[in-house]
Design an enzyme around this catalytic site. Structure first.
Site, short mmCIF file in Angstrom:
data_model
loop_
_atom_site.label_atom_id
_atom_site.label_comp_id
_atom_site.label_asym_id
_atom_site.label_seq_id
_atom_site.Cartn_x
_atom_site.Cartn_y
_atom_site.Cartn_z
N GLY A 46 0.84 -1.19 0.00
CA GLY A 46 0.00 0.00 0.00
C GLY A 46 0.88 1.24 0.00
CD GLN A 51 3.33 5.75 2.74
OE1 GLN A 51 2.39 5.24 2.14
NE2 GLN A 51 4.27 5.04 3.34
CB CYS A 91 4.85 2.10 7.71
SG CYS A 91 4.49 3.62 6.82
CG LEU A 92 6.55 0.94 1.74
CD1 LEU A 92 6.05 1.27 0.33
CD2 LEU A 92 7.67 -0.10 1.69
CG HIS A 133 -0.92 1.49 7.24
ND1 HIS A 133 -0.06 1.00 8.20
CD2 HIS A 133 -0.17 2.29 6.44
CE1 HIS A 133 1.16 1.50 7.99
NE2 HIS A 133 1.12 2.28 6.92
CD GLU A 134 -1.04 2.61 2.69
OE1 GLU A 134 -0.48 3.72 2.71
OE2 GLU A 134 -0.44 1.56 2.96
CG HIS A 137 0.38 7.02 5.41
ND1 HIS A 137 1.48 7.42 6.13
CD2 HIS A 137 0.56 5.69 5.18
CE1 HIS A 137 2.28 6.37 6.32
NE2 HIS A 137 1.74 5.31 5.77
ZN ZN Z 1 2.51 3.37 5.82
#
Ligand code: ZN
Length: 172
Positions: A46, A51, A91-92, A133-134, A137
């Protein structure tokens, strides 16, 4: 297509609250293509526009191993949530850390797709977790915000220290 740079915690830009997408056009679709390339290369399941430093309400997901179920959610809105599920999330933007987070098990979400059409879908399990989660963000929230202050500070310090080492390596 081009790979985009992923912002990493504690970069203050990750705290920006995204504003709604007003026009779904070819420019946006090209950017979405870049987001998929970036997410698959990472690799991740995702990615929120926040991000990659675009502060618009847009996220993508693909929770499959063979890249067969790409989803694009523009201006997503959760209509219903039920059940509780706890899983280890990463998470990235917080590389290398996995911690337990509680989420709704099942959600119904309304969004605009990449053609600009209004859609609704149901999601459960990993896909539901990923969308929640996204969406965090897009509100400037990270999964580390669900952890204790002490734990979050520990992760923050370690990531800052690692990044200093990385930049030193580039200079040499
Ligand atoms: Zn994330």
């Amino acid at each position: 297509m081009a790979k985009l740079k992923i912002l990493e915690f504690p970069d203050p830009r990750l705290r920006t609250k995204a504003t709604p997408v007003e026009v779904v056009d070819d420019n946006l679709r090209a950017f979405i293509g870049d987001m998929f390339e970036t997410m698959y290369a990472a690799p991740g399941i995702g990615l929120a526009a926040t991000q990659v430093d675009l502060h618009k309400r847009l996220l993508i997901t693909d929770v499959t191993a063979d890249k067969s179920e790409p989803h694009v959610l523009i201006n997503p809105e959760i209509l219903e949530r039920d059940g509780v599920t706890i899983s280890d999330e990463g998470c990235l933007s917080v590389p290398g850390y996995y911690e337990e987070v509680e989420r709704a098990e099942h959600i119904r979400v309304r969004f605009i797709d990449r053609q600009g059409e209004a859609q609704e879908m149901e999601a459960e399990g990993l896909l539901a977790i990923c969308i929640q989660h996204e969406m965090d963000h897009l509100d400037g929230k990270l999964f580390v915000d669900y952890l204790s202050e002490a734990k979050r500070q520990r992760i923050r310090k370690k990531l800052l220290k690692e990044r200093r080492h990385q930049s030193a390596a580039v200079v040499l």
